[in-house]
Design a protein around this motif. Structure first.
Motif, short mmCIF file in Angstrom:
data_model
loop_
_atom_site.label_atom_id
_atom_site.label_comp_id
_atom_site.label_asym_id
_atom_site.label_seq_id
_atom_site.Cartn_x
_atom_site.Cartn_y
_atom_site.Cartn_z
N TYR A 46 -27.01 -86.01 4.45
CA TYR A 46 -26.95 -84.54 4.45
C TYR A 46 -26.14 -83.97 5.62
N VAL A 47 -26.09 -84.71 6.72
CA VAL A 47 -25.22 -84.29 7.83
C VAL A 47 -23.93 -85.09 7.66
N LYS A 48 -23.00 -84.51 6.96
CA LYS A 48 -21.86 -85.31 6.50
C LYS A 48 -20.86 -85.61 7.63
N THR A 49 -20.70 -84.62 8.54
CA THR A 49 -19.74 -84.82 9.64
C THR A 49 -20.46 -84.56 10.96
N PRO A 50 -19.96 -85.12 12.07
CA PRO A 50 -20.62 -84.90 13.36
C PRO A 50 -20.75 -83.41 13.70
N VAL A 51 -21.87 -83.04 14.32
CA VAL A 51 -22.12 -81.65 14.68
C VAL A 51 -21.90 -81.46 16.18
N VAL A 52 -21.91 -80.21 16.62
CA VAL A 52 -21.63 -79.92 18.04
C VAL A 52 -22.91 -79.98 18.87
N ARG A 53 -23.98 -79.31 18.38
CA ARG A 53 -25.20 -79.22 19.20
C ARG A 53 -26.42 -79.58 18.38
N SER A 54 -27.27 -80.40 18.96
CA SER A 54 -28.52 -80.74 18.28
C SER A 54 -29.67 -80.68 19.29
N LEU A 55 -30.85 -80.59 18.74
CA LEU A 55 -32.06 -80.40 19.55
C LEU A 55 -33.17 -81.26 18.98
N GLU A 56 -33.91 -81.93 19.89
CA GLU A 56 -35.13 -82.62 19.45
C GLU A 56 -36.32 -81.96 20.14
N VAL A 57 -37.23 -81.46 19.32
CA VAL A 57 -38.43 -80.75 19.82
C VAL A 57 -39.57 -81.76 19.88
N GLY A 58 -40.18 -81.91 21.08
CA GLY A 58 -41.25 -82.90 21.24
C GLY A 58 -40.66 -84.30 21.28
N VAL A 59 -39.66 -84.46 22.15
CA VAL A 59 -38.87 -85.70 22.18
C VAL A 59 -39.70 -86.87 22.75
N GLY A 60 -40.80 -86.55 23.43
CA GLY A 60 -41.64 -87.61 24.03
C GLY A 60 -41.19 -87.88 25.44
N CYS A 61 -42.14 -88.17 26.34
CA CYS A 61 -41.75 -88.21 27.75
C CYS A 61 -41.10 -89.52 28.17
N PHE A 62 -40.84 -90.44 27.23
CA PHE A 62 -39.88 -91.53 27.55
C PHE A 62 -38.45 -90.98 27.48
N GLY A 63 -38.30 -89.80 26.88
CA GLY A 63 -36.97 -89.18 26.82
C GLY A 63 -36.03 -89.84 25.83
N LEU A 64 -36.58 -90.55 24.86
CA LEU A 64 -35.74 -91.28 23.89
C LEU A 64 -35.54 -90.45 22.63
N GLY A 65 -36.64 -90.27 21.88
CA GLY A 65 -36.59 -89.46 20.68
C GLY A 65 -35.87 -90.13 19.53
N PHE A 66 -35.84 -89.42 18.42
CA PHE A 66 -35.24 -89.95 17.19
C PHE A 66 -33.71 -89.78 17.19
N LEU A 67 -33.22 -88.60 17.56
CA LEU A 67 -31.78 -88.34 17.41
C LEU A 67 -30.96 -89.27 18.31
N ALA A 68 -31.39 -89.43 19.57
CA ALA A 68 -30.59 -90.24 20.49
C ALA A 68 -30.59 -91.71 20.09
N ALA A 69 -31.70 -92.17 19.52
CA ALA A 69 -31.80 -93.59 19.15
C ALA A 69 -31.14 -93.87 17.81
N HIS A 70 -31.21 -92.90 16.86
CA HIS A 70 -30.78 -93.19 15.47
C HIS A 70 -29.59 -92.38 15.01
N PHE A 71 -29.26 -91.30 15.71
CA PHE A 71 -28.31 -90.37 15.10
C PHE A 71 -27.23 -89.88 16.06
N ALA A 72 -27.05 -90.59 17.17
CA ALA A 72 -26.10 -90.13 18.18
C ALA A 72 -24.67 -90.08 17.64
N HIS A 73 -24.38 -90.89 16.59
CA HIS A 73 -23.01 -90.91 16.05
C HIS A 73 -22.63 -89.57 15.41
N LYS A 74 -23.65 -88.73 15.08
CA LYS A 74 -23.34 -87.43 14.47
C LYS A 74 -23.99 -86.24 15.19
N ALA A 75 -24.81 -86.52 16.21
CA ALA A 75 -25.65 -85.44 16.76
C ALA A 75 -24.96 -84.59 17.83
#
Ligand SMILES: C[S@@+](CC[C@H](N)C(=O)[O-])C[C@H]1O[C@@H](n2cnc3c(N)ncnc32)[C@H](O)[C@@H]1O
Length: 232
Positions: A46-75
């Motif tokens: 659904y996110v066909k091309t890389p976007v400019v700005r993304s946000l993860e709400v409740g990223v967890g205090c390890f500071g990893l989150g879902f977007l940085a680990a799985h989706f950095a190629h488009k986030a």
């Protein structure tokens, strides 16, 4: 529905303890890096091309989150917010430490609550809020705030733990027996899938994808993480 300040503080104290104990735990770090991969494939469609700005709400205090680990190629630039402070991580495996540091380095971390975020309206192309709202003070206020900061046409990846009808009854019985147990204090809200679906649709009617459980599982299945991808 909101919970009291006192209940939220107690939930956060339990939450914090659950992260602090594992800052050197290789298994926990590996788990945090791989979990929620279920939604990465659908999101990629659904996110066909890389976007400019993304946000993860409740990223967890390890500071990893879902977007940085799985989706950095488009986030694009990833902002991550959580009420808890970001913790230092010290792993006994130097290669894993470098990998974790690289993922954490992708996230611009700020401590704040999802109910009130320090961002302008329509800032983000993509928002993720994964396994957060049942831990929070006011789930609906978080969704409303996400609706505010997401650009028109922006994509929102959402997940929450859901229980079956029978599972929720059992949960409430066990919580009544052991109200101070970690599981119950750290999860002040519970959802059956239909209630979670109604909640997300009340803010984001345009649901692009979800992993709806079968009717049998909604009545008697095990607790599970449920996922939605919606568009504003
Ligand atoms: C189970 S953890 C999940 C962390 C991360 N999203 C993940 O999937 O690994 C729940 C997180 O939600 C955060 N949280 C609780 N209340 C919140 C709120 N009101 N706004 C934003 N995050 C919140 C907690 O501090 C915690 O880091």
């Amino acid at each position: 529905m909101s919970i009291s300040d006192e209940s939220f503080q107690k939930a956060q104290d339990h939450e914090m303890a659950n992260w602090v104990k594992d800052t050197s735990n290789v298994s926990r770090l590996l788990y945090e890096l791989v979990e929620h991969s279920e939604i990465a494939g659908p999101l990629d469609r659904y996110v066909k091309t890389p976007v400019v700005r993304s946000l993860e709400v409740g990223v967890g205090c390890f500071g990893l989150g879902f977007l940085a680990a799985h989706f950095a190629h488009k986030a694009g630039r990833i902002d991550g917010i959580d009420p808890l402070p970001r913790l230092d991580i010290n792993l006994p495996d130097a290669d894993l430490q470098r990998y974790v540091d690289a993922i954490r380095g992708r996230v611009h971390y700020q401590s704040c609550i999802g109910e009130r975020m320090p961002f302008d309206d329509a800032t983000f192309d993509l928002v993720a809020c994964i396994n957060v709202v049942d831990h929070a003070q006011s789930p609906e206020s978080i969704l409303k705030e996400i609706q505010r900061v997401l650009k028109p046409g922006g994509i929102f990846a959402f997940s929450v733990s859901t229980l079956s009808f029978a599972g929720e009854k059992k949960w409430h019985f066990n919580r009544w027996r052991k109200p101070n147990e970690w599981l119950f204090v750290a999860h002040p809200h519970t959802y059956q899938w239909t209630r979670a679906d109604a909640m997300i649709r009340s803010f984001f009617p345009n649901v692009l994808w979800n992993d709806q459980p079968s009717t049998f599982k909604q009545w008697a299945g095990k607790g599970r993480m449920s996922y939605w991808i919606v568009q504003k």
